[in-house]
Design a protein around this motif. Structure first.
Motif, mmCIF file in Angstrom:
data_model
loop_
_atom_site.group_PDB
_atom_site.id
_atom_site.type_symbol
_atom_site.label_atom_id
_atom_site.label_comp_id
_atom_site.label_asym_id
_atom_site.label_seq_id
_atom_site.Cartn_x
_atom_site.Cartn_y
_atom_site.Cartn_z
ATOM 1 N N VAL A 1 -0.421 15.075 2.978
ATOM 2 C CA VAL A 1 0.783 14.286 3.215
ATOM 3 C C VAL A 1 1.199 13.678 1.884
ATOM 4 N N THR A 2 2.440 13.904 1.504
ATOM 5 C CA THR A 2 2.952 13.240 0.298
ATOM 6 C C THR A 2 4.150 12.384 0.698
ATOM 7 N N ALA A 3 4.304 11.293 0.000
ATOM 8 C CA ALA A 3 5.448 10.410 0.289
ATOM 9 C C ALA A 3 5.778 9.630 -0.966
ATOM 10 N N ASN A 4 6.995 9.160 -1.045
ATOM 11 C CA ASN A 4 7.393 8.299 -2.160
ATOM 12 C C ASN A 4 7.416 6.857 -1.692
ATOM 13 N N MET A 5 7.065 5.994 -2.620
ATOM 14 C CA MET A 5 7.024 4.583 -2.234
ATOM 15 C C MET A 5 7.456 3.722 -3.417
ATOM 16 N N GLY B 1 7.428 0.533 -5.816
ATOM 17 C CA GLY B 1 6.365 -0.409 -6.145
ATOM 18 C C GLY B 1 6.367 -0.804 -7.598
ATOM 19 N N GLY B 2 5.651 -1.875 -7.890
ATOM 20 C CA GLY B 2 5.605 -2.391 -9.247
ATOM 21 C C GLY B 2 4.586 -1.678 -10.121
ATOM 22 N N SER B 3 3.492 -1.230 -9.505
ATOM 23 C CA SER B 3 2.463 -0.512 -10.261
ATOM 24 C C SER B 3 1.690 0.387 -9.295
ATOM 25 N N ALA B 4 0.949 1.343 -9.858
ATOM 26 C CA ALA B 4 0.159 2.251 -9.016
ATOM 27 C C ALA B 4 -0.846 1.455 -8.184
ATOM 28 N N GLU B 5 -1.447 0.445 -8.819
ATOM 29 C CA GLU B 5 -2.471 -0.355 -8.111
ATOM 30 C C GLU B 5 -1.854 -1.095 -6.925
ATOM 31 N N GLU B 6 -0.661 -1.623 -7.158
ATOM 32 C CA GLU B 6 -0.008 -2.393 -6.082
ATOM 33 C C GLU B 6 0.304 -1.463 -4.893
ATOM 34 N N VAL B 7 0.792 -0.245 -5.215
ATOM 35 C CA VAL B 7 1.089 0.720 -4.155
ATOM 36 C C VAL B 7 -0.206 1.128 -3.447
ATOM 37 N N ALA B 8 -1.255 1.390 -4.228
ATOM 38 C CA ALA B 8 -2.544 1.795 -3.635
ATOM 39 C C ALA B 8 -3.049 0.712 -2.687
ATOM 40 N N GLU B 9 -2.921 -0.531 -3.107
ATOM 41 C CA GLU B 9 -3.380 -1.635 -2.258
ATOM 42 C C GLU B 9 -2.647 -1.659 -0.922
ATOM 43 N N ARG B 10 -1.327 -1.408 -1.008
ATOM 44 C CA ARG B 10 -0.527 -1.389 0.219
ATOM 45 C C ARG B 10 -0.978 -0.230 1.129
ATOM 46 N N VAL B 11 -1.192 0.918 0.502
ATOM 47 C CA VAL B 11 -1.593 2.105 1.281
ATOM 48 C C VAL B 11 -2.946 1.854 1.962
ATOM 49 N N LEU B 12 -3.838 1.231 1.203
ATOM 50 C CA LEU B 12 -5.195 1.049 1.743
ATOM 51 C C LEU B 12 -5.292 -0.041 2.808
ATOM 52 N N THR B 13 -4.186 -0.752 3.062
ATOM 53 C CA THR B 13 -4.225 -1.706 4.188
ATOM 54 C C THR B 13 -4.132 -0.941 5.511
ATOM 55 N N GLN B 14 -3.738 0.339 5.445
ATOM 56 C CA GLN B 14 -3.543 1.133 6.674
ATOM 57 C C GLN B 14 -4.757 2.032 6.935
ATOM 58 N N ASP C 1 10.034 3.444 -10.888
ATOM 59 C CA ASP C 1 10.230 2.488 -9.791
ATOM 60 C C ASP C 1 9.515 2.960 -8.539
ATOM 61 N N TYR C 2 9.333 4.292 -8.483
ATOM 62 C CA TYR C 2 8.708 4.901 -7.311
ATOM 63 C C TYR C 2 7.349 5.487 -7.668
ATOM 64 N N TYR C 3 6.532 5.575 -6.674
ATOM 65 C CA TYR C 3 5.227 6.214 -6.840
ATOM 66 C C TYR C 3 5.070 7.259 -5.739
ATOM 67 N N ALA C 4 4.483 8.400 -6.128
ATOM 68 C CA ALA C 4 4.217 9.431 -5.123
ATOM 69 C C ALA C 4 2.782 9.245 -4.661
ATOM 70 N N ILE C 5 2.596 9.234 -3.344
ATOM 71 C CA ILE C 5 1.203 9.158 -2.883
ATOM 72 C C ILE C 5 0.852 10.467 -2.186
ATOM 73 N N GLN D 1 2.319 4.826 9.883
ATOM 74 C CA GLN D 1 1.760 3.804 8.988
ATOM 75 C C GLN D 1 2.409 3.871 7.610
ATOM 76 N N LEU D 2 2.700 5.103 7.159
ATOM 77 C CA LEU D 2 3.371 5.266 5.866
ATOM 78 C C LEU D 2 4.746 4.612 5.888
ATOM 79 N N ARG D 3 5.473 4.860 6.956
ATOM 80 C CA ARG D 3 6.817 4.275 7.079
ATOM 81 C C ARG D 3 6.732 2.757 7.104
ATOM 82 N N ALA D 4 5.721 2.252 7.844
ATOM 83 C CA ALA D 4 5.586 0.806 7.998
ATOM 84 C C ALA D 4 5.397 0.108 6.653
ATOM 85 N N ILE D 5 4.814 0.812 5.667
ATOM 86 C CA ILE D 5 4.612 0.153 4.362
ATOM 87 C C ILE D 5 5.648 0.635 3.330
ATOM 88 N N GLY D 6 6.734 1.238 3.835
ATOM 89 C CA GLY D 6 7.850 1.572 2.937
ATOM 90 C C GLY D 6 7.857 2.989 2.399
#
Ligand SMILES: Nc1ncnc2c1ncn2[C@@H]1O[C@H](COP(=O)(O)OP(=O)(O)OP(=O)(O)O)[C@@H](O)[C@H]1O
Ligand SMILES: O=P(O)(O)OC[C@H]1O[C@H](OP(=O)(O)OP(=O)(O)O)[C@H](O)[C@@H]1O
Ligand SMILES: [Mg+2]
Length: 394
Positions: free
Chosen positions: A297-301, A303-316, A341-345, A360-365
């Protein structure tokens, strides 16, 4: 590469994308070369052998495959899915090649003959059901199960009795054993093709007055014909038993079976190249079977930094991936400046959790969610390879 645990994903063009937990990049390689890159770790084939007897001299390694029956087509399909297609000129030819494995010959044989020929040294490797290995191998220590779950040929060897007559209220092996009917003069008559496993199981479970008769097929007819009281045969869907008014009983399963890759210990230890070839086959099987039922699964999100995006992803809970999400910046040029501005996960998700993951991906943007099936997952080293080496004492 092996340290970084690559995930492989087949693209439509037969090119492959490789993504590592910390970086993603894309390479195009042919189907032929990509697996050999992954499994190039060479293994020492010849070690001091604990086996005294010498093996027959020949240069090629022999793999036995079922020549007919319900395992034949599925076995060829598995090999094909692992980029190991068997080239057989015509179906009546019993020897064939797998072009990817140059030192290997495929021999088509009946499943029971594959086991017999592994024991006699005429084959080195084979693919058959565990039931066949157990019945015809009879616990011989030369046989080693290299892969115990090839994910087809699922069935169980199970004792079955009529639903009617004196068996109407009998529902367990214990109740069957305690029936007063069975005596020295009139033992329980069991029809089976499993004349090694059957008596062994009965003895281990303390059933004394039992006699076995052999039959090769349509065993389910034996009780109604008055030839036997019970049968011991393979069951899968249970339809054949049901259609013949028979039932399984609690405690009556002798063995759970599916297709396995089995090898001759002697061949693995003594035959030049056998261990390397086995390693390659095992790696391909493991990589393919691990990937079954998984999606990338790939998605764009934003975020301010890769770490910040990773943290958001890992809450799910459904977005953890195999080891964690791959997060990489998506660069664009704004006002003459390159920014992210965007990060690919990128994550791997089991089929069952797919929809939940998307939610869950949608829920975190997450946006622009792309999903594609996974073809192979190569791990740093397969646990089964470690196990094999330890069984071989290497
Ligand atoms: N009903 C079933 N469902 C799934 N797998 C099965 C079933 N019956 C058998 N198998 C698996 O397929 C293997 C091959 O069975 P198959 O009936 O093709 O050959 P066989 O009966 O052993 O061969 P032969 O006809 O030469 O005696 C079995 O050893 C078992 O592992
Ligand atoms: O539980 P089920 O899904 O009904 O499958 C069970 C049947 O499958 C096997 O026979 P097979 O069809 O291989 O025929 P055979 O006896 O000729 O080997 C087995 O011997 C049972 O008869
Ligand atoms: Mg059969």
């Amino acid at each position: 590469m092996s340290l970084l645990q690559p995930y492989f994903q087949q693209c439509a063009s037969a090119a492959f994308s490789i993504s590592f937990p910390s970086h993603s990049f894309y390479v195009s390689v042919s189907k032929r070369t990509f697996i050999s890159c992954c499994s190039s770790q060479s293994q020492t084939a010849l070690v001091d052998s604990p086996v005294d007897s010498k093996i027959a001299e020949r240069d090629e390694i022999r793999l036995g495959l079922p020549s007919k029956g319900r395992m034949a087509a599925d076995t060829l399909d598995l090999l094909k899915d692992c980029q190991l297609s068997v080239k057989q000129v015509n179906p009546r030819q019993y020897v064939a090649q797998i072009p990817q494995l140059s030192n290997l010959e495929v021999w088509f044989q009946r499943p029971k003959d594959i086991v017999r020929k592994l024991l006699s040294g005429d084959l080195d490797l084979g693919i058959v059901g565990l039931d066949t290995v157990s019945e015809y191998g009879q616990g011989n220590e030369d046989l080693i199960i290299v892969h115990d779950a090839l994910d087809y040929g699922d069935c169980r060897l199970s004792l079955a009795i009529p639903k009617y007559g004196i068996f109407e209220n009998i529902n367990s092996l214990r109740e069957l054993a305690e029936m007063p009917q069975w005596t020295v003069e009139k033992p329980l008559r069991v029809a089976t093709g499993f004349t090694y496993l059957g008596p062994k199981f009965m003895k281990e479970h303390g059933l004394k007055h039992v006699i076995f008769s052999t039959a090769d097929g349509a065993l389910e007819a034996a009780p109604a014909m008055g030839i036997a009281d019970a049968i011991l045969d393979l069951v899968s869907s249970g339809t054949t038993l049901r259609e013949n008014n028979l039932k399984e009983i609690e405690g009556g399963v002798v063995l759970e079976s599916q297709a396995v890759l089995v090898a001759s210990r002697k061949a693995l230890i003594q035959r030049k190249g056998a261990l390397d070839t086995t390693h390659e086959i095992l790696e391909r099987f493991e990589a393919h079977l691990r990937a079954l039922g998984q999606f990338t699964v790939t998605a764009n999100m934003r975020g301010g930094s890769a770490e910040e995006v990773a943290e958001r992803v890992l809450t799910q809970p459904s977005l953890a991936g195999l080891q964690g999400p791959t997060v990489c910046p998506v660069f664009c040029k704004r006002d003459g400046k390159v920014t992210a501005d965007y990060y690919a996960i990128v994550i791997c998700v089991p089929k069952k959790a797919l929809y939940k993951s998307v939610q869950q991906l949608r829920a975190i943007g997450g946006s622009g969610v792309l999903i594609s099936p996974l073809t192979y997952i190569f791990d740093e080293e397969t646990p089964r390879w470690r196990e094999l080496l330890s069984k071989l004492g290497i």
